[in-house]
Design an enzyme around this catalytic site. Structure first.
Site, PDB file in Angstrom:
ATOM      1  N   HIS A   1     -14.968  -0.048  -3.153  1.00 19.99           N
ATOM      2  CA  HIS A   1     -15.181   1.042  -2.176  1.00 19.99           C
ATOM      3  C   HIS A   1     -14.308   2.248  -2.500  1.00 19.99           C
ATOM      4  O   HIS A   1     -14.043   3.076  -1.645  1.00 19.99           O
ATOM      5  CB  HIS A   1     -14.905   0.574  -0.745  1.00 19.99           C
ATOM      6  CG  HIS A   1     -15.562  -0.725  -0.394  1.00 19.99           C
ATOM      7  ND1 HIS A   1     -16.859  -0.812   0.036  1.00 19.99           N
ATOM      8  CD2 HIS A   1     -15.095  -1.995  -0.455  1.00 19.99           C
ATOM      9  CE1 HIS A   1     -17.161  -2.087   0.242  1.00 19.99           C
ATOM     10  NE2 HIS A   1     -16.110  -2.827  -0.057  1.00 19.99           N
TER      11      HIS A   1
ATOM     12  N   SER B   1      -9.548  25.362 -18.432  1.00 16.51           N
ATOM     13  CA  SER B   1     -10.066  26.272 -17.414  1.00 16.51           C
ATOM     14  C   SER B   1      -9.753  27.699 -17.819  1.00 16.51           C
ATOM     15  O   SER B   1      -8.674  27.982 -18.343  1.00 16.51           O
ATOM     16  CB  SER B   1      -9.434  25.962 -16.045  1.00 16.51           C
ATOM     17  OG  SER B   1      -9.687  27.002 -15.121  1.00 16.51           O
TER      18      SER B   1
END
Length: 481
Positions: free
Chosen positions: A155, A285
């Site tokens: 999960h 970036s």
């Protein structure tokens, strides 16, 4: 017009290998048509049809198209609106002695479909060794890190520990399924052969004066010339489009595997546990100079998603065919078949590049375990207290209270998990104070993970890769962008 002035698919212009891009090029496609016409003429001549040696010789001399041949075919297609007849005309100009017998008895799908089956087979032959090599490299990685404990996640919440190598085996097992599926798809491929306009071979029966044996021999000869073991005994004008769906389904399944692996690596990169290769001068970036974005894995997920969804096109195309054939399969197959193979090839290049240089950070992994292990270790504490004569219920309640207090410190105050300190300061746990470090040894929390890795790699993986030993390599696929 300049190349940069018109759209090109990035699959071939930006990402794919040279050999896969060439396989689905116009030059390969139309040269293969010429080869198919030559095989047909040779087989017909061998079975007694009046085809001259000069016709065969001229055809053999002009199997590879020149730029002028492409111009001739393009001009003819504009007039006729029929690509196959345009190339029959262009080939006839190159081989005038054969102009009258090129395509004798055949329908367009003799060229187009048989060529596509050749491309499917060759494409899979290009992909399979690359996939085997990725599995080989990942297996070495799994063995190297079989003992390195790491947080398991269910999960996407911290769960019982596993090892870095065991997690890699999850990826390997799925890739083995893909190797099996793609191998089966390749080995199941047959040839369309010579079947005529609706699959009845009526035109060839007429050519051979009703001689059924010669028609069967013709089909067998052409199939053998093409290097296939057998021809489909039943076709319509086309081979069943279910064959395309079968092959593309296997490729689509591989695309989903790539999404899965890429997503795992991206999550691990976010927690700084594992990273894909990052080159010295690579920029993560344009704005945030410090970033190390997992762009290879992101590309893997992006292209994997594309490949996984091509399966639906193939199934819809198969289902949409009417009776012996409709032409609504043509345009979409021109797009989807090359796209599925180019994308599969690109994904294997990325996978190879990534798994060849995965970077593991044991210190970060250890720190993350340390943050969660106190909670996981409490079951060991309870069991040891009971073994020493304590009450399981009393121990459970004590652990429950202390765990919630420690959790509040982590979540509300942003401090480190202090559950172990709380336990060491609680007299109830005094009987196990001296054993706490031993009870928290990460090796006791990974179960049989290391043993599973060794057994899996030395049995399942080894058996699958034995067929590919001559192509396995440590060479790393280089990405141009």
């Amino acid at each position: 017009m300049a190349t940069n002035s018109i759209y090109q698919t990035p699959l071939s212009s930006r990402y794919a290998s040279k050999e896969m891009a060439e396989l689905f090029s116009p030059a390969t496609r139309f040269s293969t048509w010429r080869q198919l016409w030559l095989w047909l003429a040779k087989a017909e001549k061998q079975l007694g049809l009046p085809i001259s040696d000069e016709a065969i010789s001229q055809m053999e001399t002009h199997l590879v198209l020149t730029e002028e041949d492409f111009v001739v075919a393009a001009d003819e297609e504009k007039r006729r609106r029929h690509d196959v007849m345009a190339h029959v005309h262009a080939f006839g100009q190159n081989a005038p002695a054969a102009a009258g017998i090129i395509h004798w008895g055949a329908t367009s799908c003799y060229c187009t479909d048989n060529a596509d089956l050749i491309f499917l087979q060759k494409g899979l032959n290009l992909l399979l060794p690359k996939l085997a090599n990725v599995i080989h490299k990942l297996s070495k990685f799994a063995l190297e890190y079989k003992d390195l404990a790491t947080l398991g996640y269910t999960h996407y919440q911290a769960a019982q520990l596993t090892t870095v190598g065991k997690r890699a085996c999850l990826w390997i097992q799925d890739l083995l399924f893909d190797l099996r599926n793609l191998t089966r798809a390749r080995d199941d491929l047959g040839f369309r052969g010579v079947k005529g306009t609706t699959g009845t071979q009526a035109s060839f029966l007429a050519i051979f004066g009703g001689d059924h044996d010669k028609v069967e021999q013709l089909d067998r000869l052409v199939t053998e010339f093409a290097g296939f073991k057998y021809a489909y005994p039943i076709t319509s004008q086309t081979y069943s489009r279910k064959i395309d769906a079968d092959v593309i389904s296997a490729l689509s399944s591989f695309g989903a595997t790539c999404q899965r692996i890429g997503s795992d690596i991206r999550h691990l990169a976010a927690t700084k546990e594992i990273e894909e290769p990052f080159e010295k001068d690579q920029i993560g970036s344009s704005a945030m100079a410090y970033k190390r974005n997992p762009m290879r894995s992101e590309r893997m997920c992006s292209l994997g998603r594309h490949l996984a969804n091509l399966n639906k096109d193939a199934l819809d195309t198969y289902a949409a065919q009417w009776f012996e054939r409709t032409l609504d399969d043509s345009a979409i197959r021109r797009i989807d078949i090359p796209s599925s193979f180019l994308t599969g090839d690109i994904l294997l290049r990325i996978l190879d590049n990534v798994v060849s240089g995965l970077v593991v950070y044991p210190a970060v992994i250890g720190r993350r375990i340390k943050e969660e292990l106190p909670f996981m270790a409490t079951e060991n504490f309870i069991m040891r207290l009971v073994a020493l004569g304590g009450s399981r219920q009393d121990a459970h309640e004590k652990i429950r209270v202390l765990s919630h207090e420690a959790s509040a410190v982590v979540k509300l105050q942003g401090k480190d998990n202090d559950l172990i300190e709380r336990i060491k300061n609680d007299e109830f746990f005094k009987p196990i104070w001296a054993e706490i470090d031993t009870l928290m040894d990460t090796a006791t929390f990974v179960g049989r993970a290391p043993e599973q890795v060794v057994k899996f790699v030395n049995t399942e993986v080894k058996q699958a890769l034995d067929l590919w030993m001559d192509v396995l390599s440590e060479e790393v696929s280089q990405l141009s962008v």
